[in-house]
Design a protein around this motif. Structure first.
Motif, PDB file in Angstrom:
ATOM      1  N   PRO A 154       0.792  -1.238   0.000  1.00  0.00           N
ATOM      2  CA  PRO A 154       0.000   0.000   0.000  1.00  0.00           C
ATOM      3  C   PRO A 154       0.821   1.284   0.000  1.00  0.00           C
ATOM      4  O   PRO A 154       0.510   2.211  -0.749  1.00  0.00           O
ATOM      5  N   ALA A 155       1.867   1.359   0.814  1.00  0.00           N
ATOM      6  CA  ALA A 155       2.654   2.593   0.876  1.00  0.00           C
ATOM      7  C   ALA A 155       3.320   2.887  -0.465  1.00  0.00           C
ATOM      8  O   ALA A 155       3.391   4.046  -0.899  1.00  0.00           O
ATOM      9  N   GLU A 156       3.806   1.843  -1.129  1.00  0.00           N
ATOM     10  CA  GLU A 156       4.452   2.027  -2.432  1.00  0.00           C
ATOM     11  C   GLU A 156       3.421   2.398  -3.492  1.00  0.00           C
ATOM     12  O   GLU A 156       3.654   3.278  -4.329  1.00  0.00           O
ATOM     13  N   MET A 157       2.293   1.722  -3.479  1.00  0.00           N
ATOM     14  CA  MET A 157       1.239   2.007  -4.448  1.00  0.00           C
ATOM     15  C   MET A 157       0.763   3.446  -4.328  1.00  0.00           C
ATOM     16  O   MET A 157       0.623   4.167  -5.337  1.00  0.00           O
ATOM     17  N   LYS A 158       0.520   3.912  -3.110  1.00  0.00           N
ATOM     18  CA  LYS A 158       0.033   5.271  -2.904  1.00  0.00           C
ATOM     19  C   LYS A 158       1.070   6.299  -3.350  1.00  0.00           C
ATOM     20  O   LYS A 158       0.728   7.307  -3.997  1.00  0.00           O
ATOM     21  N   PHE A 159       2.337   6.058  -3.030  1.00  0.00           N
ATOM     22  CA  PHE A 159       3.396   6.977  -3.442  1.00  0.00           C
ATOM     23  C   PHE A 159       3.440   7.090  -4.963  1.00  0.00           C
ATOM     24  O   PHE A 159       3.493   8.196  -5.514  1.00  0.00           O
ATOM     25  N   LEU A 160       3.418   5.965  -5.644  1.00  0.00           N
ATOM     26  CA  LEU A 160       3.516   5.978  -7.097  1.00  0.00           C
ATOM     27  C   LEU A 160       2.296   6.626  -7.748  1.00  0.00           C
ATOM     28  O   LEU A 160       2.422   7.332  -8.754  1.00  0.00           O
ATOM     29  N   GLU A 162       0.269   8.984  -6.359  1.00  0.00           N
ATOM     30  CA  GLU A 162       0.220  10.420  -6.063  1.00  0.00           C
ATOM     31  C   GLU A 162       1.362  11.185  -6.707  1.00  0.00           C
ATOM     32  O   GLU A 162       1.161  12.296  -7.235  1.00  0.00           O
ATOM     33  N   GLN A 163       2.562  10.608  -6.680  1.00  0.00           N
ATOM     34  CA  GLN A 163       3.738  11.348  -7.137  1.00  0.00           C
ATOM     35  C   GLN A 163       4.096  11.101  -8.599  1.00  0.00           C
ATOM     36  O   GLN A 163       4.716  11.953  -9.227  1.00  0.00           O
ATOM     37  N   ARG A 164       3.740   9.974  -9.139  1.00  0.00           N
ATOM     38  CA  ARG A 164       4.142   9.632 -10.499  1.00  0.00           C
ATOM     39  C   ARG A 164       2.966   9.573 -11.480  1.00  0.00           C
ATOM     40  O   ARG A 164       3.014  10.148 -12.558  1.00  0.00           O
ATOM     41  N   ALA A 165       1.905   8.852 -11.100  1.00  0.00           N
ATOM     42  CA  ALA A 165       0.837   8.589 -12.059  1.00  0.00           C
ATOM     43  C   ALA A 165      -0.146   9.748 -12.222  1.00  0.00           C
ATOM     44  O   ALA A 165      -0.534  10.070 -13.348  1.00  0.00           O
ATOM     45  N   ILE A 166      -0.550  10.363 -11.123  1.00  0.00           N
ATOM     46  CA  ILE A 166      -1.561  11.422 -11.213  1.00  0.00           C
ATOM     47  C   ILE A 166      -1.110  12.579 -12.114  1.00  0.00           C
ATOM     48  O   ILE A 166      -1.903  13.054 -12.946  1.00  0.00           O
ATOM     49  N   PRO A 167       0.129  13.077 -12.011  1.00  0.00           N
ATOM     50  CA  PRO A 167       0.537  14.143 -12.944  1.00  0.00           C
ATOM     51  C   PRO A 167       0.430  13.706 -14.412  1.00  0.00           C
ATOM     52  O   PRO A 167       0.049  14.516 -15.270  1.00  0.00           O
ATOM     53  N   LYS A 168       0.745  12.455 -14.702  1.00  0.00           N
ATOM     54  CA  LYS A 168       0.636  11.964 -16.070  1.00  0.00           C
ATOM     55  C   LYS A 168      -0.832  11.831 -16.500  1.00  0.00           C
ATOM     56  O   LYS A 168      -1.186  12.082 -17.662  1.00  0.00           O
ATOM     57  N   ILE A 169      -1.678  11.442 -15.563  1.00  0.00           N
ATOM     58  CA  ILE A 169      -3.112  11.369 -15.862  1.00  0.00           C
ATOM     59  C   ILE A 169      -3.656  12.746 -16.221  1.00  0.00           C
ATOM     60  O   ILE A 169      -4.445  12.906 -17.157  1.00  0.00           O
ATOM     61  N   HIS A 170      -3.242  13.758 -15.470  1.00  0.00           N
ATOM     62  CA  HIS A 170      -3.694  15.123 -15.752  1.00  0.00           C
ATOM     63  C   HIS A 170      -3.289  15.552 -17.153  1.00  0.00           C
ATOM     64  O   HIS A 170      -4.063  16.212 -17.861  1.00  0.00           O
ATOM     65  N   ARG A 171      -2.087  15.194 -17.554  1.00  0.00           N
ATOM     66  CA  ARG A 171      -1.631  15.562 -18.904  1.00  0.00           C
ATOM     67  C   ARG A 171      -2.339  14.743 -19.979  1.00  0.00           C
ATOM     68  O   ARG A 171      -2.640  15.253 -21.058  1.00  0.00           O
ATOM     69  N   GLN A 172      -2.599  13.486 -19.676  1.00  0.00           N
ATOM     70  CA  GLN A 172      -3.220  12.594 -20.645  1.00  0.00           C
ATOM     71  C   GLN A 172      -4.697  12.926 -20.872  1.00  0.00           C
ATOM     72  O   GLN A 172      -5.200  12.819 -21.999  1.00  0.00           O
ATOM     73  N   PHE A 173      -5.391  13.347 -19.795  1.00  0.00           N
ATOM     74  CA  PHE A 173      -6.830  13.592 -19.889  1.00  0.00           C
ATOM     75  C   PHE A 173      -7.166  15.005 -19.383  1.00  0.00           C
ATOM     76  O   PHE A 173      -7.808  15.172 -18.349  1.00  0.00           O
ATOM     77  N   PRO A 174      -6.745  16.028 -20.121  1.00  0.00           N
ATOM     78  CA  PRO A 174      -7.001  17.400 -19.650  1.00  0.00           C
ATOM     79  C   PRO A 174      -8.482  17.785 -19.700  1.00  0.00           C
ATOM     80  O   PRO A 174      -8.886  18.746 -19.053  1.00  0.00           O
ATOM     81  N   ASP A 175      -9.296  17.030 -20.455  1.00  0.00           N
ATOM     82  CA  ASP A 175     -10.703  17.362 -20.621  1.00  0.00           C
ATOM     83  C   ASP A 175     -11.611  16.659 -19.614  1.00  0.00           C
ATOM     84  O   ASP A 175     -12.830  16.766 -19.708  1.00  0.00           O
ATOM     85  N   ARG A 176     -11.027  15.939 -18.661  1.00  0.00           N
ATOM     86  CA  ARG A 176     -11.860  15.211 -17.711  1.00  0.00           C
ATOM     87  C   ARG A 176     -12.594  16.192 -16.798  1.00  0.00           C
ATOM     88  O   ARG A 176     -12.142  17.327 -16.591  1.00  0.00           O
ATOM     89  N   GLU A 177     -13.732  15.765 -16.270  1.00  0.00           N
ATOM     90  CA  GLU A 177     -14.469  16.589 -15.321  1.00  0.00           C
ATOM     91  C   GLU A 177     -13.675  16.738 -14.030  1.00  0.00           C
ATOM     92  O   GLU A 177     -12.911  15.856 -13.643  1.00  0.00           O
ATOM     93  N   VAL A 178     -13.883  17.874 -13.379  1.00  0.00           N
ATOM     94  CA  VAL A 178     -13.228  18.114 -12.092  1.00  0.00           C
ATOM     95  C   VAL A 178     -14.220  17.817 -10.975  1.00  0.00           C
ATOM     96  O   VAL A 178     -15.371  18.266 -11.015  1.00  0.00           O
ATOM     97  N   TRP A 179     -13.766  17.021 -10.013  1.00  0.00           N
ATOM     98  CA  TRP A 179     -14.622  16.669  -8.884  1.00  0.00           C
ATOM     99  C   TRP A 179     -14.091  17.290  -7.603  1.00  0.00           C
ATOM    100  O   TRP A 179     -12.882  17.383  -7.393  1.00  0.00           O
ATOM    101  N   ALA A 180     -15.019  17.698  -6.766  1.00  0.00           N
ATOM    102  CA  ALA A 180     -14.673  18.193  -5.429  1.00  0.00           C
ATOM    103  C   ALA A 180     -15.391  17.323  -4.413  1.00  0.00           C
ATOM    104  O   ALA A 180     -16.580  17.030  -4.571  1.00  0.00           O
ATOM    105  N   THR A 181     -14.676  16.909  -3.401  1.00  0.00           N
ATOM    106  CA  THR A 181     -15.255  16.048  -2.362  1.00  0.00           C
ATOM    107  C   THR A 181     -14.844  16.569  -0.995  1.00  0.00           C
ATOM    108  O   THR A 181     -13.686  16.961  -0.791  1.00  0.00           O
ATOM    109  N   ARG A 182     -15.787  16.561  -0.067  1.00  0.00           N
ATOM    110  CA  ARG A 182     -15.503  16.977   1.303  1.00  0.00           C
ATOM    111  C   ARG A 182     -16.065  15.928   2.258  1.00  0.00           C
ATOM    112  O   ARG A 182     -17.114  15.329   2.013  1.00  0.00           O
ATOM    113  N   TYR A 183     -15.336  15.727   3.359  1.00  0.00           N
ATOM    114  CA  TYR A 183     -15.752  14.772   4.383  1.00  0.00           C
ATOM    115  C   TYR A 183     -15.937  15.509   5.702  1.00  0.00           C
ATOM    116  O   TYR A 183     -15.042  16.244   6.142  1.00  0.00           O
ATOM    117  N   PHE A 184     -17.094  15.323   6.321  1.00  0.00           N
ATOM    118  CA  PHE A 184     -17.400  15.944   7.611  1.00  0.00           C
ATOM    119  C   PHE A 184     -17.502  14.837   8.661  1.00  0.00           C
ATOM    120  O   PHE A 184     -18.334  13.932   8.541  1.00  0.00           O
TER     121      PHE A 184
END
Length: 428
Positions: A154-160, A162-184
């Motif tokens: 889990p620690a390795e998966m989460k690091f990869l 958040e730090q490696r895959a998500i920036p590439k996803i943002h570049r790959q899919f710039p037209d995706r919808e933006v979601w906002a989530t809040r937890y109370f």
């Protein structure tokens, strides 16, 4: 909305040796990134099943995430399957190999061929360099569809992610919808009562806001989410809901954040008010002290504690009356009161709290059934006790007892008059 699939690989997940926390975490992360998680699968370390499952997902989802099977042992076959699926060779990545060797040298372990094999990756992948372990992640882009292969730790998966895959996803899919989530986060109120207190939320749901009640032993989390073309648009939808929730249930909402805990919030309030706390525990067996000290910086307010499981320790260390123990029993109002005051005086703390009860699953009587707990409080001279009758589950009783104590302290320090679960105080 773009589709996402999650595939978890490992026999240990299927037979229950390991709890699959990766899938739930990835589901939340991908949802926040604007993807609809359409499928979550858990499959064995079987070549043909992995091959067919990944192949099917690549044709049906914009993003497929595979976790597990990247280790150095014989059952770790994921890389081989993926290479065969794309009909490519495994090649050695020198940067990864040098990094793995450096880890083994630093730890004084012998380097073996099986460890070297972890540096081999399919020739058509982008390597996601893993600074948290020896197995690299892999990114594949096939005709605009993305496959991300990650280690199962889990620690390795989460690091990869958040730090490696998500920036590439943002570049790959710039037209995706933006979601906002809040937890109370709420504490000390059942789900049904909380729902009645908040009332009808159809107005917000009909305007595209998702609202869910997520109950657990420690309380109920309210999750709200919305989407938009921009983050500003998505956040604007949530603001009205947030204001409404605080208007209706602000007294039981102790904070916001998916991973926020009652011990963190109560600790912050103790620190901000310059107050110290000491614990006297019987039925919780040290769990309360452990939870308090899980928070970095808790030495600013946590003085110490006594695990007084036996009556002898209650008497010798906390000054509990032997006569009261004999007359009322250990699980009683006078004993809880004396434990709380005794530990506060012994430790020199502003606040003393205590827990004595029948955690279960046995030991109950008709007068004191399993789940009966008495909680004592000495808060700068205000001396009172609360009685709760919880469940037949030992661990749940311990967890809920800790929550009630911490939530009571939070409410008292904030000047709130109500008590968790509307418990009635018994004052000495």
């Amino acid at each position: 909305m773009r589709k996402a699939h999650i595939i978890s690989i490992g026999n240990e997940l299927l037979i229950g040796d390991t709890v699959n926390t990766n899938a739930s975490w990835l589901g939340g992360l991908l949802t926040e990134q604007g993807f609809e998680v359409e499928l979550i699968s858990t499959i064995p370390d079987d070549y043909q099943i992995i091959y067919e499952k990944v192949k099917a997902s690549l044709s049906g989802a914009s993003v497929t995430i595979v976790t597990g099977g990247l280790g150095p042992t014989h059952d770790d076959i994921t890389k081989k399957v993926i290479a065969d699926l794309f009909d490519v060779d495994l090649i050695e990545n020198s940067e990864v190999l040098d990094y793995i060797k450096s880890i083994f040298q630093r730890r004084g372990f012998q380097f073996s061929p099986s460890n070297a094999a972890q540096a081999q990756v399919p020739s058509n992948c982008d390597v996601l360099f893993n600074n948290k372990g020896t197995a690299p992640g892999m990114w594949f882009n096939e005709g605009g569809r993305v496959l991300i292969v990650l280690p199962g730790v889990p620690a390795e998966m989460k690091f990869l992610m958040e730090q490696r895959a998500i920036p590439k996803i943002h570049r790959q899919f710039p037209d995706r919808e933006v979601w906002a989530t809040r937890y109370f986060k709420t504490a000390g109120v059942p789900e049904s009562t909380l729902s009645e207190q908040i009332g009808d939320l159809d107005e917000f749901v009909n305007n595209g806001v998702g609202i869910a009640y997520l109950p657990n032993v420690g309380g109920v989390t309210i999750r709200i989410s919305s989407n938009g073309v921009t983050s500003k648009e998505a956040e604007a939808k949530l603001l009205k809901v947030k204001n409404y929730l605080y208007e209706k249930a602000g007294d039981v909402i102790f904070g916001e954040g998916k991973y926020l805990s009652i011990e963190e919030v109560t600790g912050t309030i103790l620190k901000e008010n310059g107050k110290t706390i000491a614990t006297a525990e019987s039925c919780t067996g040290g769990l309360l002290s452990s939870r308090i000290t899980d928070i970095p910086g808790s030495s600013n307010y946590m003085i110490g504690g006594v695990v007084s499981y036996s009556n002898r320790i209650k008497v010798e260390e906390l000054g509990v009356s032997e006569a009261d123990l004999a007359e009322h029993g250990a699980v009683s109002e006078p004993v809880a009161l004396q434990m709380a005051k005794g530990v506060a005086e012994k430790m020199g703390a502003d606040i003393g709290v205590s827990a004595t009860g029948i955690a279960g699953p046995d030991g109950g009587t008709p007068e004191k059934p399993v789940g009966t707990v008495w909680l004592g409080f000495w808060i700068e001279g205000d001396h009172f006790a609360l009685k709760a009758v919880l469940s037949n589950d030992r661990m749940q009783n311990k967890e809920r007892t800790v929550m009630i104590i911490l939530e009571t302290v939070r409410r008292r320090l904030l000047g709130l008059n109500d008590y968790p679960y509307h418990l009635k105080p018994h004052r000495s």
